[in-house]
Write a protein that holds these residues in place. Structure first.
Motif, PDB file in Angstrom:
ATOM      1  N   GLU A 274      -4.821  -7.172  -0.929  1.00  0.00           N
ATOM      2  CA  GLU A 274      -6.265  -6.975  -0.943  1.00  0.00           C
ATOM      3  C   GLU A 274      -6.673  -5.517  -1.147  1.00  0.00           C
ATOM      4  OE1 GLU A 274      -7.962  -8.596   2.584  1.00  0.00           O
ATOM      5  OE2 GLU A 274      -6.991 -10.542   2.341  1.00  0.00           O
ATOM      6  N   GLY A 275      -5.819  -4.583  -0.819  1.00  0.00           N
ATOM      7  CA  GLY A 275      -6.171  -3.175  -0.962  1.00  0.00           C
ATOM      8  C   GLY A 275      -4.984  -2.283  -0.679  1.00  0.00           C
ATOM      9  N   VAL A 276      -5.153  -1.010  -1.006  1.00  0.00           N
ATOM     10  CA  VAL A 276      -4.103  -0.021  -0.777  1.00  0.00           C
ATOM     11  C   VAL A 276      -4.635   1.028   0.191  1.00  0.00           C
ATOM     12  CG1 VAL A 276      -2.609   1.708  -1.836  1.00  0.00           C
ATOM     13  CG2 VAL A 276      -3.161  -0.391  -3.083  1.00  0.00           C
ATOM     14  N   PRO A 277      -3.946   1.276   1.294  1.00  0.00           N
ATOM     15  CA  PRO A 277      -4.418   2.283   2.254  1.00  0.00           C
ATOM     16  C   PRO A 277      -4.424   3.678   1.639  1.00  0.00           C
ATOM     17  CG  PRO A 277      -2.673   0.909   3.188  1.00  0.00           C
ATOM     18  CD  PRO A 277      -2.695   0.639   1.727  1.00  0.00           C
ATOM     19  N   ALA A 278      -5.100   4.587   2.327  1.00  0.00           N
ATOM     20  CA  ALA A 278      -5.132   5.990   1.929  1.00  0.00           C
ATOM     21  C   ALA A 278      -4.913   6.851   3.156  1.00  0.00           C
ATOM     22  CB  ALA A 278      -6.469   6.334   1.278  1.00  0.00           C
ATOM     23  N   ASP A 281      -6.778   6.744   6.816  1.00  0.00           N
ATOM     24  CA  ASP A 281      -7.303   5.444   7.232  1.00  0.00           C
ATOM     25  C   ASP A 281      -6.879   5.140   8.668  1.00  0.00           C
ATOM     26  OD1 ASP A 281      -8.509   4.994   4.825  1.00  0.00           O
ATOM     27  OD2 ASP A 281      -7.036   3.550   4.078  1.00  0.00           O
ATOM     28  N   VAL A 282      -7.767   4.453   9.380  1.00  0.00           N
ATOM     29  CA  VAL A 282      -7.518   4.100  10.782  1.00  0.00           C
ATOM     30  C   VAL A 282      -6.621   2.866  10.859  1.00  0.00           C
ATOM     31  CG1 VAL A 282      -8.579   3.298  12.924  1.00  0.00           C
ATOM     32  CG2 VAL A 282      -9.655   5.127  11.595  1.00  0.00           C
ATOM     33  N   VAL A 283      -5.620   2.941  11.744  1.00  0.00           N
ATOM     34  CA  VAL A 283      -4.743   1.803  12.018  1.00  0.00           C
ATOM     35  C   VAL A 283      -5.146   1.195  13.353  1.00  0.00           C
ATOM     36  CG1 VAL A 283      -2.359   1.034  12.313  1.00  0.00           C
ATOM     37  CG2 VAL A 283      -2.868   2.932  10.772  1.00  0.00           C
ATOM     38  N   MET A 284      -5.238  -0.149  13.393  1.00  0.00           N
ATOM     39  CA  MET A 284      -5.634  -0.857  14.613  1.00  0.00           C
ATOM     40  C   MET A 284      -4.563  -1.872  15.007  1.00  0.00           C
ATOM     41  SD  MET A 284      -9.629  -1.647  13.605  1.00  0.00           S
ATOM     42  CE  MET A 284      -9.165  -2.627  12.177  1.00  0.00           C
ATOM     43  N   ILE A 325      -5.453  -2.388   9.103  1.00  0.00           N
ATOM     44  CA  ILE A 325      -5.797  -1.077   8.566  1.00  0.00           C
ATOM     45  C   ILE A 325      -7.213  -1.123   8.002  1.00  0.00           C
ATOM     46  CG2 ILE A 325      -5.178   0.746   6.934  1.00  0.00           C
ATOM     47  CD1 ILE A 325      -2.352  -0.356   6.892  1.00  0.00           C
ATOM     48  N   LYS A 326      -8.052  -0.178   8.454  1.00  0.00           N
ATOM     49  CA  LYS A 326      -9.395  -0.039   7.881  1.00  0.00           C
ATOM     50  C   LYS A 326      -9.286   0.723   6.573  1.00  0.00           C
ATOM     51  CE  LYS A 326     -11.901   0.218  12.304  1.00  0.00           C
ATOM     52  NZ  LYS A 326     -12.746   1.104  13.159  1.00  0.00           N
ATOM     53  N   CYS A 327      -9.564   0.033   5.472  1.00  0.00           N
ATOM     54  CA  CYS A 327      -9.362   0.624   4.146  1.00  0.00           C
ATOM     55  C   CYS A 327     -10.599   0.408   3.289  1.00  0.00           C
ATOM     56  CB  CYS A 327      -8.125   0.015   3.495  1.00  0.00           C
ATOM     57  SG  CYS A 327      -7.837   0.511   1.801  1.00  0.00           S
ATOM     58  N   GLY A 329     -13.738   0.120   3.817  1.00  0.00           N
ATOM     59  CA  GLY A 329     -14.654  -0.913   4.266  1.00  0.00           C
ATOM     60  C   GLY A 329     -14.034  -2.282   4.425  1.00  0.00           C
ATOM     61  N   VAL A 330     -12.749  -2.421   4.089  1.00  0.00           N
ATOM     62  CA  VAL A 330     -12.042  -3.692   4.207  1.00  0.00           C
ATOM     63  C   VAL A 330     -10.958  -3.553   5.267  1.00  0.00           C
ATOM     64  CG1 VAL A 330     -10.625  -5.395   2.995  1.00  0.00           C
ATOM     65  CG2 VAL A 330     -12.478  -4.233   1.788  1.00  0.00           C
ATOM     66  N   VAL A 331     -10.753  -4.586   6.058  1.00  0.00           N
ATOM     67  CA  VAL A 331      -9.681  -4.601   7.044  1.00  0.00           C
ATOM     68  C   VAL A 331      -8.491  -5.349   6.452  1.00  0.00           C
ATOM     69  CG1 VAL A 331      -8.959  -5.358   9.332  1.00  0.00           C
ATOM     70  CG2 VAL A 331     -11.269  -4.473   8.987  1.00  0.00           C
ATOM     71  N   ILE A 332      -7.385  -4.647   6.311  1.00  0.00           N
ATOM     72  CA  ILE A 332      -6.196  -5.212   5.667  1.00  0.00           C
ATOM     73  C   ILE A 332      -5.150  -5.551   6.726  1.00  0.00           C
ATOM     74  CG2 ILE A 332      -4.358  -4.786   3.989  1.00  0.00           C
ATOM     75  CD1 ILE A 332      -6.117  -2.625   2.764  1.00  0.00           C
ATOM     76  N   PRO A 333      -4.631  -6.777   6.725  1.00  0.00           N
ATOM     77  CA  PRO A 333      -3.525  -7.092   7.644  1.00  0.00           C
ATOM     78  C   PRO A 333      -2.243  -6.401   7.181  1.00  0.00           C
ATOM     79  CG  PRO A 333      -3.977  -8.967   6.206  1.00  0.00           C
ATOM     80  CD  PRO A 333      -5.043  -7.947   5.920  1.00  0.00           C
ATOM     81  N   ALA A 334      -1.459  -5.941   8.144  1.00  0.00           N
ATOM     82  CA  ALA A 334      -0.230  -5.213   7.832  1.00  0.00           C
ATOM     83  C   ALA A 334       0.788  -5.469   8.929  1.00  0.00           C
ATOM     84  CB  ALA A 334      -0.513  -3.724   7.696  1.00  0.00           C
ATOM     85  N   VAL A 335       1.980  -4.906   8.751  1.00  0.00           N
ATOM     86  CA  VAL A 335       3.040  -5.086   9.730  1.00  0.00           C
ATOM     87  C   VAL A 335       3.910  -3.832   9.744  1.00  0.00           C
ATOM     88  CG1 VAL A 335       4.610  -6.163   8.051  1.00  0.00           C
ATOM     89  CG2 VAL A 335       4.882  -6.666  10.487  1.00  0.00           C
ATOM     90  N   VAL A 336       4.436  -3.484  10.908  1.00  0.00           N
ATOM     91  CA  VAL A 336       5.404  -2.396  10.990  1.00  0.00           C
ATOM     92  C   VAL A 336       6.677  -2.831  10.279  1.00  0.00           C
ATOM     93  CG1 VAL A 336       6.800  -0.948  12.507  1.00  0.00           C
ATOM     94  CG2 VAL A 336       4.460  -1.547  13.163  1.00  0.00           C
ATOM     95  N   SER A 337       7.112  -2.044   9.310  1.00  0.00           N
ATOM     96  CA  SER A 337       8.251  -2.406   8.485  1.00  0.00           C
ATOM     97  C   SER A 337       9.516  -1.743   9.011  1.00  0.00           C
ATOM     98  CB  SER A 337       7.992  -1.968   7.041  1.00  0.00           C
ATOM     99  OG  SER A 337       9.075  -2.302   6.206  1.00  0.00           O
ATOM    100  N   SER A 338      10.641  -2.113   8.413  1.00  0.00           N
ATOM    101  CA  SER A 338      11.879  -1.406   8.665  1.00  0.00           C
ATOM    102  C   SER A 338      11.830  -0.091   7.912  1.00  0.00           C
ATOM    103  CB  SER A 338      13.071  -2.240   8.187  1.00  0.00           C
ATOM    104  OG  SER A 338      13.042  -2.373   6.793  1.00  0.00           O
ATOM    105  N   ARG A 339      12.769   0.807   8.203  1.00  0.00           N
ATOM    106  CA  ARG A 339      12.824   2.081   7.502  1.00  0.00           C
ATOM    107  C   ARG A 339      13.002   1.872   5.990  1.00  0.00           C
ATOM    108  NH1 ARG A 339      10.247   5.754  10.005  1.00  0.00           N
ATOM    109  NH2 ARG A 339      11.058   6.360  12.016  1.00  0.00           N
ATOM    110  N   ARG A 340      13.707   0.809   5.630  1.00  0.00           N
ATOM    111  CA  ARG A 340      13.926   0.531   4.219  1.00  0.00           C
ATOM    112  C   ARG A 340      13.028  -0.627   3.816  1.00  0.00           C
ATOM    113  NH1 ARG A 340      19.422   0.707   0.901  1.00  0.00           N
ATOM    114  NH2 ARG A 340      18.805  -0.434  -0.947  1.00  0.00           N
ATOM    115  N   MET A 341      11.890  -0.301   3.202  1.00  0.00           N
ATOM    116  CA  MET A 341      10.941  -1.340   2.816  1.00  0.00           C
ATOM    117  C   MET A 341      11.371  -2.092   1.571  1.00  0.00           C
ATOM    118  SD  MET A 341       7.149   0.145   3.597  1.00  0.00           S
ATOM    119  CE  MET A 341       7.115   1.878   3.955  1.00  0.00           C
ATOM    120  N   PHE A 342      12.192  -1.437   0.743  1.00  0.00           N
ATOM    121  CA  PHE A 342      12.600  -2.055  -0.527  1.00  0.00           C
ATOM    122  C   PHE A 342      14.114  -2.107  -0.580  1.00  0.00           C
ATOM    123  CE2 PHE A 342      14.181  -1.141  -4.845  1.00  0.00           C
ATOM    124  CZ  PHE A 342      13.796  -2.307  -5.465  1.00  0.00           C
TER     125      PHE A 342
END
Length: 342
Positions: A274-278, A281-284, A325-327, A329-342
């Motif tokens: 839905e969006g890309v953080p910058a 941006d505030v994390v909740m 994440i507030k991005c 004007g949009v609130v994006i769902p996210a998750v804490v990832s591992s150190r290696r995302m890819f």
């Protein structure tokens, strides 16, 4: 600029931001061979009969364990255990070492090192402007290296080689700065363009700074400047493995007797496109309560999702913790990832 790159100012240097586009450059570094001009990185030479014991005092990782021709990652801390810089340290001999640090910290690094020099036995040289640095990464890196340098030694992992090529001394390091396989090549500044062009003719694809930062985030390589100079300790940044437990160095007492970190720097992966953080941006948490701030972010070409690093409350920093994440004007769902995302 002759290659059509978009340029940007980075820590006082005019650097290529993007040559073609982020996706193509990203795929080059992941699937073939990408090269990056990283000449802006801080580069220091340390030599003298007391160089080794002095470096042991200045850095968190063991210097004595480095064999000639080896390199590793290490931290330079202040007395409070706060990270000044994360650096690559390479050993040519017990009396000759090389340091590579972040461009943003060059003056700070130089001042800190200079102010802690002993009265004799150690000489420090800032070689940042004298040497060009080219980072080459991707599965075809060694093949490209061979096409240019022939039978000259290609370093083993965490290896460091001093080579002579066409009458010029250059250095090649494979110190694991990126998780993708590859090497960093250092040559006299006057030969940098020639070497860059030779690597291109041999199959390497030029990549810009935006690609480099995206690759770093995907593999969880932390930028030690994003979180604020007054907060980032090894425990906050998750860099405790770079700190030896059985030696004394500046900041070691704070590291070995740390207070419980209130916040941690963690990788975050968005759950939707839905969006890309910058940055900023505030994390909740999942209840909508503010728990931290995005320190850097981009859209991952590999994942087709927004990814970020964020400094958040420690009790929300475990892998798999759901976040918001507030991005824009949009609130994006996210998750804490591992150190290696890819």
């Amino acid at each position: 600029m002759e290659l059509g790159a978009s340029m940007c100012e980075t820590d006082g240097w005019n650097m290529p931001s993007v040559y073609t586009n982020l996706v193509d450059e990203h795929l080059a570094a992941r699937a073939s061979c990408g090269i990056f001009d990283v000449s802006h990185l801080a580069k220091f030479r340390v030599q003298g009969e007391h160089a080794l014991p002095w470096l042991e005092k200045m850095f968190s990782n063991s210097v004595a364990e480095l064999q000639n021709g080896a390199a590793h990652q290490t931290l330079m801390l202040n007395a409070q255990g706060v990270i000044i810089d994360k650096m690559t340290l390479a050993c040519e001999s017990p009396e000759l070492f090389y340091l590579v640090g972040s461009a943003a910290q060059e003056k700070t690094d130089a001042g800190w090192l200079q102010n802690h020099l002993p009265p004799r036995g150690v000489s420090l040289y800032n070689d940042t402007a004298a040497w060009c640095a080219i980072a080459m990464q991707g599965p075809e890196s060694e093949a490209v290296f061979r096409r240019v340098f022939g039978d000259l030694p290609y370093p083993t992992l965490y290896g460091f080689e001093r080579l002579t090529y066409r009458g010029e001394v250059l250095y090649v390091s494979r110190a694991g700065v990126f998780d993708e396989d590859g090497v960093d090549i250092y040559c006299p500044a006057a030969r940098g363009i020639q070497l860059f062009e030779a690597l291109m003719r041999s199959g390497a694809i030029p990549c810009g700074m935006k690609t480099r930062e995206c690759l770093r985030m995907e593999k969880g390589v932390l930028s030690t400047q994003d979180a604020g100079a007054d907060t980032l300790t090894p425990s906050v940044a998750g860099l405790e493995p770079l700190c030896c437990e059985d030696k004394n160095y500046i900041g070691s007492e704070a590291v070995t007797q740390p207070q419980q970190a209130a916040r941690r720097l963690v990788p975050i992966r968005c759950a939707t496109s839905e969006g890309v953080p910058a940055r900023g941006d505030v994390v909740m948490n999942r209840h909508g309560e503010d728990i931290g701030t995005v320190t850097q972010a981009c859209e991952s070409p590999a994942l087709h999702l927004g990814i970020a690093m964020a400094l958040i409350d420690a009790d929300c920093s475990e892998y798999g913790t759901p976040l918001l994440i507030k991005c824009a004007g949009v609130v994006i769902p996210a998750v804490v990832s591992s150190r290696r995302m890819f």
